[in-house]
Design an enzyme around this catalytic site. Structure first.
Site, mmCIF file in Angstrom:
data_model
loop_
_atom_site.group_PDB
_atom_site.id
_atom_site.type_symbol
_atom_site.label_atom_id
_atom_site.label_comp_id
_atom_site.label_asym_id
_atom_site.label_seq_id
_atom_site.Cartn_x
_atom_site.Cartn_y
_atom_site.Cartn_z
ATOM 1 N N HIS A 133 32.957 -23.083 92.452
ATOM 2 C CA HIS A 133 33.171 -21.786 92.962
ATOM 3 C C HIS A 133 34.130 -21.717 94.195
ATOM 4 C CE1 HIS A 133 30.488 -21.331 89.911
ATOM 5 N NE2 HIS A 133 29.478 -22.027 90.588
ATOM 6 N N ARG A 180 38.040 -10.707 107.108
ATOM 7 C CA ARG A 180 38.707 -11.699 107.931
ATOM 8 C C ARG A 180 40.138 -12.088 107.374
ATOM 9 N NH1 ARG A 180 37.963 -15.643 104.038
ATOM 10 N NH2 ARG A 180 35.976 -15.426 103.039
ATOM 11 N N GLU A 213 25.446 -10.721 90.433
ATOM 12 C CA GLU A 213 26.083 -9.991 89.649
ATOM 13 C C GLU A 213 26.418 -10.544 88.275
ATOM 14 O OE1 GLU A 213 29.495 -9.600 92.235
ATOM 15 O OE2 GLU A 213 30.588 -11.257 91.131
ATOM 16 N N LYS A 216 26.884 -7.243 100.547
ATOM 17 C CA LYS A 216 27.506 -6.905 99.313
ATOM 18 C C LYS A 216 26.827 -5.715 98.532
ATOM 19 C CE LYS A 216 30.103 -11.223 99.721
ATOM 20 N NZ LYS A 216 29.393 -12.127 100.376
#
Lengths: 174, 496
Positions: B235, B292, B200, B116
């Protein structure tokens, strides 16, 4: 006939008078209902309650009778049966360090003799790819660790014994 | 076109892929672990190969075993679904080295976007807006703290190597950082084989809006509009819909364009999803690319009429895209509810066990991608998803009504599910108003309990169950057998 079911903390008492084949009158509180029932299969019962039709899905589980009506699920404990196994049910869960489901111990965060505070993580378990930290239910001292990392554990199994700190109740709140 | 495809996954997604293969005249090979010997995906494929013990690392993540299964059965391509090896660059590389087509992007793209931190760099360079976050690798508590201070609290920790909420934690203050990092890292290592994490800035009251893309090997890239996936617990998404109630046509066009830009910047090939965070002011930020097929891909299939798996297979076979951006239009509204074996009263904790009875919903505009059946033991070892219930209708209101109707006719006995909870969410005012932000469940449904309104009916059903003899008990052995041989016998004295 009297039935008593417990759903979560609520007790439902049901007085049933059979008044013909596959029909009965059910009185719950002060409400009386006319019921016609037909078993469709082992897990499927067709009900007509005061003229309204519905399908109920039922199964006996170790915790009680599972019932689903219109997508809503209930777990009804037979109160008479429940009394005999009151000790050691999951209602005692929050007071002990036990996994909520079958899991594997991934990490022990405390050792015997450690002082712990309520809410402090004591053991990490993993189930269905999810890690969860089990917390101490109260302030106290770790008297015994009953498992090792890598052990498979089940609900109601006490992983870590914690002796509560004395005078917890009498300690001034402010 | 391929003659045979191995599906390196399990459950509903393996079945969904096999269905398209069958429609295309392609033979299918399933792989299964010891606990999945009787799982539907293993039973329904043309061939099935055992690949080892229940632990994912020993079976569904075991590259050697899966490659050997493909070799032994003569499968020319592998589709890995989502999760497990779907975003594993090493696996994609290995397939290539073995002369097997990996149905997905090239290994280099998976590696770049799978990391990421690298992905953010690529997007920044390509002019795609990114969320403030970690800029360097960090692998120990000291480095984590330094990065966390730079990003600022509250922050979100994620697994660098995967998605699906595994290894994800919100950290409100510095004191919680190290424990959260360690837990997240361990979870990430177990789920993805890499414990690398990144951080983040956590944006409150935001939405999760993602854009489906398709890219072929000739450089054609299109997008298939957005999916709003803000309703999450732990989440992990549980309700997704398209179109997003938050997008204007202009914003939709801008995000679609940004997704295509992102795909081009990364050299993307095959189906992918560009995830964005949309803040309350309508600003959107690149989050990540899922290299994906997404869990929630069916809602896009419903509104666009496109079979994404078919396109994945065609692209992997080297064919050019048969669709252009101008051909695409989204019609109506689609909603997906994920049906997990979990207990919404116990913080959505997984509820494994044996499914003793299953009745799936059906009817107009209803699709249930289901991976289980009556008698199946939901294993402890894997994600507890049972099925994905998807509806399609003309408008959002109609889709909500249709979803509630479908959920009400869904019955799963033996494990706890979130069905009752989902009905309440769908029927709620904030959902009807489209106030679907990522904090929706903690805000509106934090201490959800099933309504007591129909408890009386449940008690009546329990009493009726106790009074009505079961078929097995009511007949002698031979008669009981006959009673189970067909619907007329089972219905007993019912008139038809």
């Amino acid at each position: 006939m009297e039935y008593q079911f417990k759903n979560n903390e609520e007790t439902l008492s049901l007085a049933v008078e059979t008044d013909g084949p596959e029909r009965f009158c059910a009185t719950i509180g002060d409400r009386r209902r006319e019921v016609v029932y037909r078993r469709i299969s082992d897990h499927k019962i067709h009900l007509t309650v005061d003229g309204r039709q519905m399908m109920a899905f039922v199964a006996d589980t170790p915790e009680g009778k599972a019932v689903i009506i219109q997508g809503r699920a209930w777990l009804l404990e037979d109160v008479a049966a429940a009394r005999t196994r009151r000790r050691g049910t999951r209602r005692d869960g929050p007071k002990q360090v036990s996994p909520p489901m079958p899991a594997v111990v991934t990490k022990l965060l405390v050792a015997e003799g450690d002082r712990v505070e309520k809410g402090q993580g004591v053991v990490v378990v993993s189930a269905m790819k999810m890690d969860t930290t089990l917390a101490a239910p109260f302030d106290g001292m770790v008297t015994r660790i009953n498992v090792a990392e890598g052990d498979k554990v089940t609900p109601q199994q006490v992983l870590v014994d914690i002796a509560p700190t004395e005078n917890e109740e009498s300690a001034p709140a402010a | 076109m391929f003659k045979k495809i191995l599906v390196a996954n399990r459950g509903e997604i393996a079945l969904r892929i096999m269905r398209t293969c069958r429609e295309m005249g392609i033979a299918t090979v399933a792989v299964y672990s010891e606990v999945d010997e009787r799982a539907l995906h293993a039973l329904e494929a043309d061939e099935a190969v055992p690949i080892g013990p229940a632990e994912p690392a020993a079976s569904y993540l075991n590259i050697d075993r899966i490659i050997a299964a493909a070799r032994d059965t003569g499968a020319e391509a592998i589709h890995s679904g989502y999760g497990f090896l779907a975003e594993n660059a090493v696996f994609a590389e290995r397939c290539q080295a073995e002369g097997i087509v990996f149905i997905g992007p090239p290994a280099r793209v998976i590696r770049d976007l799978g990391d990421k931190v690298v992905a953010r760099r690529i997007m920044q360079k390509g002019g795609v807006p990114v969320i403030p976050g970690m800029t360097e690798e960090a692998g120990d508590p000291g480095a984590w703290s330094a990065q966390a201070e730079a990003v600022g609290y509250p922050l979100l920790i994620k697994a660098a190597a995967g998605g699906g909420g595994k290894g994800m934690r919100i950290v409100e203050k510095a004191g919680d950082l190290v424990q959260a990092c360690q837990e997240a890292s361990r979870e990430a290592a177990a789920a993805f084989g890499s414990g690398a994490i990144y951080m983040e800035k956590f944006l409150a009251r935001s939405r999760h809006v993602e854009v489906q893309i398709l890219a072929d090997t000739r450089g054609n890239v299109i997008h298939l509009f957005e999916r709003e996936c803000s309703i999450q617990r732990r989440h992990q998404k549980i309700i997704e819909e398209t179109p997003s109630p938050a997008l204007t046509p202009a914003l939709r066009a801008a995000m679609g364009e940004a997704a295509v830009t992102a795909a081009r910047a990364a050299g993307y090939v095959n189906a992918g999803t560009v995830e964005f965070i949309l803040d309350p002011e309508g600003r959107f930020y690149f989050l990540e690319v899922n290299t994906r097929l997404q869990v929630e891909h069916p809602i896009t299939e419903m509104t666009t009429g496109v079979d994404l798996v078919r396109h994945q297979i065609e692209i992997a076979a080297g064919r050019p895209l048969t669709l252009s951006q101008a051909d695409l239009a989204a019609r109506g509204h689609a909603i997906e509810c994920r049906i997990y074996a979990e207990d919404p009263e116990q913080n959505f904790f997984p509820s494994p066990g044996k499914i003793v009875f299953l009745q799936e919903p059906s009817g107009p505009g209803v699709r249930n991608d289901c991976g289980v059946c009556s008698g199946f033991e939901v294993p402890v070892e894997y994600d507890p998803i049972l099925s994905k219930l998807v509806v399609h209708a003309e408008t959002r209101d109609q889709a909500i009504g249709r979803m509630i109707r479908a959920l009400e006719s869904y019955a799963v006995l033996g494990v706890k599910t979130s069905i009752g909870f989902l009905i309440d969410v769908l029927a709620s005012r904030p959902f009807a108003d489209g106030e679907t932000t990522t904090d929706f469940i903690p805000t509106h449904f934090a201490d959800w309990k099933p309504g007591a309104d129909r408890g009386d009916l449940a008690a009546i059903a329990a009493a009726a169950d106790a009074l009505a003899p079961r078929a097995r008990a009511a007949f002698n052995g031979a008669a009981a057998e006959a009673a189970h041989s067909g619907p007329f016998q089972t219905l007993g004295h019912w008139r038809l």
